[in-house]
Design an enzyme around this catalytic site. Structure first.
Site, short mmCIF file in Angstrom:
data_model
loop_
_atom_site.label_atom_id
_atom_site.label_comp_id
_atom_site.label_asym_id
_atom_site.label_seq_id
_atom_site.Cartn_x
_atom_site.Cartn_y
_atom_site.Cartn_z
N GLY B 11 40.10 -17.08 5.84
CA GLY B 11 39.74 -15.60 6.06
C GLY B 11 40.19 -15.13 6.58
O GLY B 11 41.82 -15.47 7.28
N ALA B 12 40.49 -13.64 7.86
CA ALA B 12 41.10 -12.86 7.55
C ALA B 12 40.77 -13.05 9.61
O ALA B 12 42.94 -12.76 9.78
CB ALA B 12 41.06 -11.26 7.99
N GLU B 13 40.43 -13.95 9.85
CA GLU B 13 40.88 -14.56 11.45
C GLU B 13 40.76 -15.24 11.94
O GLU B 13 41.07 -16.17 12.66
CB GLU B 13 40.03 -13.09 12.48
CG GLU B 13 38.57 -13.48 12.63
CD GLU B 13 37.94 -12.55 13.54
OE1 GLU B 13 38.93 -12.73 14.49
OE2 GLU B 13 36.67 -12.08 13.65
N ALA B 14 39.94 -16.60 10.89
CA ALA B 14 39.36 -17.95 11.53
C ALA B 14 40.01 -18.81 10.32
O ALA B 14 39.57 -18.47 8.97
CB ALA B 14 37.81 -18.26 11.91
N VAL B 16 38.36 -21.88 8.42
CA VAL B 16 36.75 -22.93 8.12
C VAL B 16 37.10 -24.85 7.56
O VAL B 16 37.55 -24.02 6.72
CB VAL B 16 35.87 -22.05 7.88
CG1 VAL B 16 35.05 -23.30 8.51
CG2 VAL B 16 35.61 -21.07 8.44
N LYS B 25 34.74 -23.52 13.20
CA LYS B 25 35.71 -22.52 12.90
C LYS B 25 36.55 -22.33 13.94
O LYS B 25 36.05 -22.09 15.01
CB LYS B 25 34.60 -21.87 12.77
CG LYS B 25 35.17 -20.15 13.33
CD LYS B 25 34.63 -18.77 12.27
CE LYS B 25 34.61 -17.72 12.76
NZ LYS B 25 33.68 -16.74 11.89
N ASP B 112 27.68 -9.16 7.84
CA ASP B 112 28.14 -9.24 6.92
C ASP B 112 27.69 -10.18 6.09
O ASP B 112 27.42 -11.49 5.66
CB ASP B 112 29.58 -9.40 7.08
CG ASP B 112 30.81 -9.71 5.38
OD1 ASP B 112 29.90 -9.11 4.86
OD2 ASP B 112 31.71 -11.45 5.53
#
Lengths: 325, 195
Positions: B11-14, B16, B25, B112
């Site tokens: 993702g944008a910050e993590a 998984v 995560k 989200d």
């Protein structure tokens, strides 16, 4: 097609002629406050005093009969300035007998950026004095994915600079002072989804003036505020699954912000572009060019609906000039 | 990353990853941020996410059990099941409504709640990825949650009108202000911001 565009939303009064391929000429007159920040009445006075001059300058470079449209900044911006620009545009349109088109100032920043870089379908980070937004094109509109919940990043920098006794505009001075420190003082970092808030930083930075060196505050201020902007830009790229980022607006001249954005894009394999600084700051060419795109797609503004719109949002404009991908 | 780990989502910050019966995560460092700020943000957010997720679970919302929180990573139970969008029907939509109502009643918004962030497992709808969640009881925040769910549904499913009704029935079962929420959702939609 040749279009004459007039920009005058706040500090820079500017007129320009463009055709489909390039900027033909531009004449500008910047309002520089003697003291403090932009005073709306004085900014409007500046526009009134200089608008005939800048228009005459660009008209002198071509045969006015070749001009096929008059574009003007309809908003967002300072009402008193917008009204004078609108009046001049209406007069020109009637005098030359060519169509009038009111342009959204934010969209003009985006379109000139797309024109002057080769990005096709970018996420846009638009950062100026009064505006800070992350936008993305979808279904004939530039959607606002995220934006400031209070003040724009430029105003945020200027406000702090003023309380630190730095002359207007504060941004470039803060940028220079920030290079002199590497000590980070934590400041409020506020990101909610893709929205963000800057007012807490101004308060914290102003408060810190009592006990911390100006260089350290400027450094911490930039690192905090810009990290927020880069973070939401990255989230937008990720969520919309796009691979291009366009920087627009006057604060885009800041080297540290550009460095951070290019690092972020490089790490995720996205392309990062920004046009030259003359197309980042407010300019007449962006209004003329966006007006040209609109006129080419049959959009005109009748006199009756050509009034100033100080809180004109970019997502109110139906974008008919982008081919669907 | 070791051999038993399979990277699944970035993702944008993590990042998984699946590891045995667990999901890990990990919030990754961001090169654009100075180290002091980067470390602080990643640590605070990891801790907050784990806390909100376990608070949600304590309030009766099906979410993965948190197994460990370590600096910048959260290890949690892996929920085996089907992504909600692939098994969507009126009964599932109604369950999603009930789950979101339970979450909101606990003073939490997910941030989200797309169908990608829901898993149907053993007949229950699990909420996953609390990365954008926060403690917020406001009508506005809850309205945005519901609106985000409606958006993903409308974009992916032709049965949207009936599914929406089913969702609202599920939401209203335990949340008496469902009508107010719907009004808020319509207002948010009108604003065009989230169109």
């Amino acid at each position: 097609m040749i279009v004459l565009g007039i920009e005058g939303t706040a500090w820079n009064l500017s007129a320009s002629l463009v055709d489909d391929d390039d900027v033909l000429c531009e004449a500008s007159s910047a309002y520089i406050p003697a003291l403090g920040g932009i005073h709306p009445r004085e900014a409007a006075q500046h526009v009134a005093n200089n608008i005939a001059g800048v228009i005459r300058q660009v008209l002198s470079s071509t045969d006015p009969r070749l001009i096929e449209g008059i574009a003007f900044s309809q908003g967002p911006g300072l009402g008193p300035c917008l009204r004078i620009v609108g009046t001049a545009a209406r007069a020109l349109s009637l005098r030359l007998g060519v169509p009038l088109v009111g342009v959204n100032h934010c969209i003009a920043h985006i379109e000139v950026g797309r024109w002057k870089t080769d990005l096709v379908d970018p996420i846009v980070l638009y950062v100026s004095g009064a505006n800070s937004q992350v936008l993305s094109y979808r279904h004939q509109r530039y959607r606002i994915l995220g934006e400031t919940l209070d003040i724009g990043i430029g105003n945020c920098l200027d406000k702090f600079a003023r309380s630190a006794g730095l002359p207007h505009p504060g941004g470039p001075k803060v940028e220079r002072l920030a290079q002199e420190s590497r000590n980070y003082l934590p400041m409020p970092y506020v990101v909610k989804g893709m929205d963000f808030s800057f007012s807490g930083i101004v308060t914290a930075a102003t408060e810190a003036l009592k006990s911390t060196s100006l260089e350290e505050i400027c450094y911490s201020f930039q690192e905090t505020a810009f990290s927020m902007l880069v973070e939401v830009s990255e989230r937008a790229l990720s969520q919309m699954d796009k691979s291009e980022l366009l920087l627009a607006g006057g604060v885009g001249a800041n080297k540290r912000l550009r460095e951070m954005l290019s690092i972020m894009c490089a790490q995720r394999g996205a392309r990062f572009c920004a046009p030259k600084s003359e197309y980042l700051r407010d300019n007449g060419a962006m209004i003329a060019y966006t007006g040209l795109l609109m006129l080419r797609h049959g959009i005109q503004t009748p006199i009756a609906s050509s009034g100033a719109n100080p809180s004109f949002r970019p997502d109110e404009v139906e974008v008919l000039w982008i081919e669907t991908h | 990353m070791d051999r038993d780990t399979l990277e699944v989502v970035k993702g944008a910050e993590a990042v998984v990853a699946l590891r045995g019966h667990s999901v890990v995560k990990q919030r990754v460092p961001k090169g654009y941020r100075i180290v002091e700020l980067d470390t602080k943000l990643r640590r605070e957010r990891t801790r907050l996410e784990a806390k909100i997720q376990s608070d949600a679970r304590r309030a009766g919302v099906p979410t993965p059990i948190i197994e460990a929180v370590d600096g910048f990573s959260i290890t949690m139970e892996r929920i085996e099941g089907s992504p909600v969008h692939s098994v969507m029907n009126e009964a599932v939509a109604e369950d999603v409504g009930a789950v979101l109502c339970a979450l909101h009643s606990a003073g939490i918004v997910h941030g989200d709640p797309t169908t990608r962030n829901m898993i149907l497992s053993a007949g229950r709808v699990y909420l996953i990825d609390f990365g954008l969640s926060s403690y917020d009881r406001s009508l506005e925040a809850r309205g945005v949650d519901v609106h985000v769910f409606f958006q993903t549904l409308e974009a992916t499913d032709d049965r949207f009108p009936t599914l929406k009704e089913a969702f609202l029935a599920g939401y209203a079962r335990n949340c008496s202000d469902a009508a107010l929420i719907l009004e808020k959702v319509n207002e948010i939609k009108e604003r065009g911001r989230y169109l």
